[in-house]
Design a protein around this motif. Structure first.
Motif, PDB file in Angstrom:
ATOM      1  N   ARG A  90       1.272   4.178  -2.913  1.00 48.93           N
ATOM      2  CA  ARG A  90       1.036   5.599  -2.652  1.00 48.93           C
ATOM      3  C   ARG A  90       2.282   6.425  -2.978  1.00 48.93           C
ATOM      4  O   ARG A  90       2.184   7.533  -3.505  1.00 48.93           O
ATOM      5  CB  ARG A  90       0.616   5.823  -1.195  1.00 48.93           C
ATOM      6  CG  ARG A  90      -0.750   5.269  -0.832  1.00 48.93           C
ATOM      7  CD  ARG A  90      -1.901   5.962  -1.526  1.00 48.93           C
ATOM      8  NE  ARG A  90      -2.311   7.183  -0.927  1.00 48.93           N
ATOM      9  CZ  ARG A  90      -3.348   7.322  -0.113  1.00 48.93           C
ATOM     10  NH1 ARG A  90      -4.092   6.308   0.199  1.00 48.93           N
ATOM     11  NH2 ARG A  90      -3.635   8.507   0.375  1.00 48.93           N
ATOM     12  N   ASP A 138      -8.759   4.584   7.399  1.00 47.66           N
ATOM     13  CA  ASP A 138      -9.357   3.289   7.755  1.00 47.66           C
ATOM     14  C   ASP A 138      -8.304   2.317   8.276  1.00 47.66           C
ATOM     15  O   ASP A 138      -8.557   1.572   9.228  1.00 47.66           O
ATOM     16  CB  ASP A 138     -10.073   2.677   6.545  1.00 47.66           C
ATOM     17  CG  ASP A 138     -11.275   3.509   6.103  1.00 47.66           C
ATOM     18  OD1 ASP A 138     -11.757   4.354   6.895  1.00 47.66           O
ATOM     19  OD2 ASP A 138     -11.725   3.311   4.956  1.00 47.66           O
ATOM     20  N   LEU A 139      -7.119   2.330   7.668  1.00 54.00           N
ATOM     21  CA  LEU A 139      -6.041   1.451   8.105  1.00 54.00           C
ATOM     22  C   LEU A 139      -5.619   1.791   9.530  1.00 54.00           C
ATOM     23  O   LEU A 139      -5.448   0.906  10.375  1.00 54.00           O
ATOM     24  CB  LEU A 139      -4.852   1.558   7.148  1.00 54.00           C
ATOM     25  CG  LEU A 139      -3.600   0.765   7.512  1.00 54.00           C
ATOM     26  CD1 LEU A 139      -3.899  -0.721   7.616  1.00 54.00           C
ATOM     27  CD2 LEU A 139      -2.505   1.020   6.466  1.00 54.00           C
ATOM     28  N   GLU A 155      -8.358   5.411   2.659  1.00 45.49           N
ATOM     29  CA  GLU A 155      -7.669   4.161   2.959  1.00 45.49           C
ATOM     30  C   GLU A 155      -6.741   4.278   4.161  1.00 45.49           C
ATOM     31  O   GLU A 155      -6.726   3.402   5.025  1.00 45.49           O
ATOM     32  CB  GLU A 155      -6.850   3.694   1.755  1.00 45.49           C
ATOM     33  CG  GLU A 155      -7.667   3.255   0.572  1.00 45.49           C
ATOM     34  CD  GLU A 155      -6.787   2.988  -0.625  1.00 45.49           C
ATOM     35  OE1 GLU A 155      -6.591   1.805  -0.943  1.00 45.49           O
ATOM     36  OE2 GLU A 155      -6.296   3.965  -1.220  1.00 45.49           O
ATOM     37  N   PHE A 187       0.832  -1.204   0.000  1.00 49.74           N
ATOM     38  CA  PHE A 187       0.000   0.000   0.000  1.00 49.74           C
ATOM     39  C   PHE A 187       0.868   1.256   0.000  1.00 49.74           C
ATOM     40  O   PHE A 187       0.658   2.173  -0.794  1.00 49.74           O
ATOM     41  CB  PHE A 187      -0.924  -0.013   1.226  1.00 49.74           C
ATOM     42  CG  PHE A 187      -1.659   1.271   1.461  1.00 49.74           C
ATOM     43  CD1 PHE A 187      -2.713   1.646   0.645  1.00 49.74           C
ATOM     44  CD2 PHE A 187      -1.287   2.125   2.494  1.00 49.74           C
ATOM     45  CE1 PHE A 187      -3.394   2.837   0.848  1.00 49.74           C
ATOM     46  CE2 PHE A 187      -1.953   3.314   2.711  1.00 49.74           C
ATOM     47  CZ  PHE A 187      -3.010   3.670   1.887  1.00 49.74           C
TER      48      PHE A 187
END
Length: 160
Positions: free
Chosen positions: A45, A142-143, A139, A41
């Motif tokens: 990014r 939320d992570l 994201e 991830f």
């Protein structure tokens, strides 16, 4: 570079530095996480941010300016401090929280640029498009919340 473009170039270069700082922060996050999913991830990014910096750099060149190629010294110092903190804490939720905080700073810089009444309509549109790609969802938020929930659930004082 014409005087008419000078302000637009300064604003774009400020955003380039901010986006490079963000990409560098994601790169550091890749290096400091043990979780393969988080690593993927963060790497994605980082790559997205580098493309955005390249696009903004192209806009600076079109305006007749020289794009900045490095992030800010302040951001490098902040990442060094964060690295020390994370080495001591070794908490994934805190690492992700630091990245989320950096993303909030990036968003605020884009919002400030969009509210600048002295930039041209063309530059404003370029910034708007880049900002839409930077925001890219919740994201990271939320992570972080997921990791905090796991940390709380693993706490022996947490009622089961």
């Amino acid at each position: 570079m014409s005087n008419a473009n000078r302000h637009d170039i300064q604003v774009l270069n400020g955003l380039i530095r901010t986006v490079i700082d963000s990409a560098d922060g994601y790169h550091d996050a890749v290096d400091n996480t043990a979780d393969p999913g988080h690593r993927e991830f963060f790497a994605r990014r980082e790559a997205e941010r580098r493309v955005i910096a390249d696009d903004l750099s192209s806009n600076v060149r079109v305006l007749g300016g020289e794009p900045d190629a490095d992030g800010s010294i302040l951001a490098k110092a902040q990442r060094a401090f964060t690295d020390v903190k994370h080495a001591l804490l070794r908490d994934e939720a805190d690492r992700v929280g630091a990245v989320e905080g950096a993303d909030a700073h990036v968003a605020s810089q884009f919002e400030k640029a969009l509210n600048d009444s002295n930039i041209s309509a063309t530059t404003r549109e370029s910034i708007r498009r880049a900002f839409a790609r930077v925001r890219g969802g919740d994201e990271i938020h939320d992570l972080r919340h997921s990791l905090e929930g796991q940390r709380d659930a693993n706490n022996p004082l947490f009622p089961q």
